[in-house]
Design a protein around this motif. Structure first.
Motif, mmCIF file in Angstrom:
data_model
loop_
_atom_site.group_PDB
_atom_site.id
_atom_site.type_symbol
_atom_site.label_atom_id
_atom_site.label_comp_id
_atom_site.label_asym_id
_atom_site.label_seq_id
_atom_site.Cartn_x
_atom_site.Cartn_y
_atom_site.Cartn_z
ATOM 1 N N ILE A 5 -6.110 1.792 -3.175
ATOM 2 C CA ILE A 5 -5.633 2.615 -4.283
ATOM 3 C C ILE A 5 -6.363 3.947 -4.316
ATOM 4 O O ILE A 5 -7.510 4.067 -3.887
ATOM 5 N N SER A 7 -6.179 8.233 -6.313
ATOM 6 C CA SER A 7 -5.655 9.078 -7.384
ATOM 7 C C SER A 7 -6.089 10.521 -7.151
ATOM 8 O O SER A 7 -6.976 10.797 -6.343
ATOM 9 N N GLY A 11 -6.618 12.187 -12.555
ATOM 10 C CA GLY A 11 -6.150 10.842 -12.873
ATOM 11 C C GLY A 11 -4.704 10.761 -13.314
ATOM 12 O O GLY A 11 -4.211 9.676 -13.640
ATOM 13 N N GLU A 14 -1.428 8.393 -9.589
ATOM 14 C CA GLU A 14 -2.086 7.330 -8.836
ATOM 15 C C GLU A 14 -1.138 6.813 -7.765
ATOM 16 O O GLU A 14 0.082 6.863 -7.923
ATOM 17 N N CYS A 16 -0.826 3.792 -4.227
ATOM 18 C CA CYS A 16 -1.438 2.684 -3.491
ATOM 19 C C CYS A 16 -0.702 2.492 -2.182
ATOM 20 O O CYS A 16 0.434 2.944 -2.013
ATOM 21 N N LYS A 55 1.597 5.878 -10.636
ATOM 22 C CA LYS A 55 1.459 6.517 -11.945
ATOM 23 C C LYS A 55 1.729 8.007 -11.797
ATOM 24 O O LYS A 55 1.230 8.640 -10.868
ATOM 25 N N LYS A 101 -10.085 5.464 -3.868
ATOM 26 C CA LYS A 101 -11.219 5.016 -4.688
ATOM 27 C C LYS A 101 -12.377 4.558 -3.792
ATOM 28 O O LYS A 101 -13.536 4.848 -4.057
#
Ligand SMILES: [Zn+2]
Ligand SMILES: [Zn+2]
Length: 138
Positions: A5, A7, A11, A14, A16, A55, A101
């Motif tokens: 994942i 971003s 933020g 996002e 993945c 997101k 991340k």
């Protein structure tokens, strides 16, 4: 199956992807220099079907790649982080390793080295190609 994942830095966006990338490259092409404001882009090549935004909705910019087929760049319109480039000629995304991340990946090759600025730095013990490895579509 491993899920990775990432971003943008604010933020808002996002994403993945599943499984490990099929390749990981330092790309020194002129376009990556303009995109990053540095000598290279650290791209993880992820097959299109393994990648999704989870997101927010990124902004995009499209140009023609070396193959003549389109490359779509996706970025956050709020914080301007460059997240990935969709390489339609190869049916994969070049995902920014920096946006993950947990980035435990290392580059497997340096590409477009012939376009690198004189002050560029190259990783040791990694194959270096003027453009792409023979037989690989850009
Ligand atoms: Zn953002
Ligand atoms: Zn590039």
């Amino acid at each position: 199956m491993e899920k990775h994942i990432g971003s943008c830095r604010c933020g808002d966006i996002e994403f993945c992807f599943d499984n490990d990338p099929i390749n990981s490259t330092f790309c020194y092409c002129k376009d990556c220099q303009a995109l990053t404001g540095s000598d290279k882009w650290f791209g993880l090549w992820v097959p299109r079907e393994n990648f999704s935004f989870t997101k927010g909705i990124p902004s995009s910019y499209t140009r023609s790649g070396d193959s003549g087929k389109e490359v779509h760049y996706h970025f956050c319109s709020i914080c301007s982080t460059a997240l990935c480039a969709e390489i339609t000629a190869g049916n994969f995304y070049s995902v920014s390793a920096t946006s993950l991340k947990n980035n435990n990946f290392t580059p497997k090759m340096s590409i477009y080295a012939s376009s690198a600025p004189s002050w560029a730095t190259f990783p040791n013990n990694v194959p270096k190609f003027d453009i792409l490895p023979p037989g690989m579509a850009g």
